[in-house]
Design an enzyme around this catalytic site. Sequence first.
Site, PDB file in Angstrom:
ATOM      1  N   LYS A  81      71.604  70.567  50.114  1.00  0.00           N
ATOM      2  CA  LYS A  81      70.987  69.280  49.772  1.00  0.00           C
ATOM      3  C   LYS A  81      71.125  68.961  48.286  1.00  0.00           C
ATOM      4  O   LYS A  81      71.143  67.807  47.883  1.00  0.00           O
ATOM      5  CB  LYS A  81      69.502  69.287  50.196  1.00  0.00           C
ATOM      6  CG  LYS A  81      69.345  69.378  51.712  1.00  0.00           C
ATOM      7  CD  LYS A  81      67.921  69.667  52.150  1.00  0.00           C
ATOM      8  CE  LYS A  81      67.846  69.822  53.670  1.00  0.00           C
ATOM      9  NZ  LYS A  81      66.543  70.237  54.165  1.00  0.00           N
ATOM     10  N   TYR A 257      60.068  73.526  49.146  1.00  0.00           N
ATOM     11  CA  TYR A 257      59.248  72.794  50.131  1.00  0.00           C
ATOM     12  C   TYR A 257      57.781  72.802  49.743  1.00  0.00           C
ATOM     13  O   TYR A 257      57.460  72.674  48.570  1.00  0.00           O
ATOM     14  CB  TYR A 257      59.436  73.365  51.547  1.00  0.00           C
ATOM     15  CG  TYR A 257      60.857  73.617  51.880  1.00  0.00           C
ATOM     16  CD1 TYR A 257      61.748  72.549  52.015  1.00  0.00           C
ATOM     17  CD2 TYR A 257      61.342  74.901  52.032  1.00  0.00           C
ATOM     18  CE1 TYR A 257      63.075  72.770  52.293  1.00  0.00           C
ATOM     19  CE2 TYR A 257      62.673  75.126  52.321  1.00  0.00           C
ATOM     20  CZ  TYR A 257      63.525  74.060  52.447  1.00  0.00           C
ATOM     21  OH  TYR A 257      64.824  74.284  52.713  1.00  0.00           O
ATOM     22  N   VAL A 275      67.111  78.104  54.815  1.00  0.00           N
ATOM     23  CA  VAL A 275      66.550  78.976  55.858  1.00  0.00           C
ATOM     24  C   VAL A 275      67.456  80.145  56.263  1.00  0.00           C
ATOM     25  O   VAL A 275      67.022  81.011  57.018  1.00  0.00           O
ATOM     26  CB  VAL A 275      66.116  78.210  57.139  1.00  0.00           C
ATOM     27  CG1 VAL A 275      64.815  77.479  56.952  1.00  0.00           C
ATOM     28  CG2 VAL A 275      67.218  77.329  57.666  1.00  0.00           C
TER      29      VAL A 275
END
Length: 321
Positions: A81, A257, A275
């Site tokens: 990202k 996050y 992840v």
Amino acid sequence: MDNEIVKGMSSMLQVLTKQKRLKQWINEIQPISKKGRLATYIPQLGTANPDALGIVICPLDGDVLAEGNTSTPFTLQSISKVITLALALMDHGPDKVFSHVGMEPTGDPFNSIVKLEMMKPSKPLNPMINAGAIAVSSLIKGKNADEKFERILDLTRKLLNNPGITYSEDVYWSEWETGDRNRALAYFMRETKVIEGDVEEIVSLYFKHCSIEVTCFDLAQLGYVLANYGRNQRGEQLMPADVTRVVHSFMVTCGMYNGSGEFAIKVGIPAKSGVAGGILASVPQKMGIGVYGPALNEKGNSICGVLLLQKLSEAWNLSIF
Ligand code: GLN
């Protein structure tokens, strides 16, 4: 003895001492992987060795340090990202990008759907959560899906200083088969006009860039470029310094996050996790760091990776705050 020789010997000694400390920390922290879990919601990620732990540090001046499982390949997942955000900013500039995605942390899990309906006008809160990253993927320029992915891959290869980088088809198909929550986010965003076009194509592009395969060495290179405000070791400007400023800001506020606040307090280094167990970290003007440890904590961040970065930051005084 010649001054230069003395200097050389003392810097070699420093490297050896640092290397020894890294090894000690890895040995100390590694058993904690038992308390973490692999991201089995993407079945292929469930095949990783949960006890793996490695780190590579690439300082702006000085020698590269590497310790632990540094050559094990893993997929970027959410770390991609950072790259797609940089590319979208270079493609369109901030005004256009931030008309599709916000700049605020969420406090929710990375794949949460809840805020999409609550925000008026509807816009994903930031580019580091899944919804925001899917919106960013929809902005990548290219005449078709293949060209868009090639452009992402091309920038990734340059940033990681590794022309051999490619994606894992196994992980890609594993995500494709199980990624209905991401599809739901994307269809919702098309209905609210955050994204337009072929949703299946946009989501597949997102799955593909999440499946790009790297090692800790590659991540450390990317961290180096960010830490050096866009320049690689050869002095080539791969992205404008302004883009690295935006990327660093998101890494601090949203990169881990809903664990970003605690990470800022305990570690204080701009970082982005994925992840598959990777963490990209960048200490501005000092060093790039790549960490791998696939056992995750309850927030979806590498359980041992976070602890290792905390040790490092405390011992070397790396917090930017
Ligand atoms: N591809 C993963 C997903 O969409 C990325 C999530 C992550 O790394 N946190 O769920």
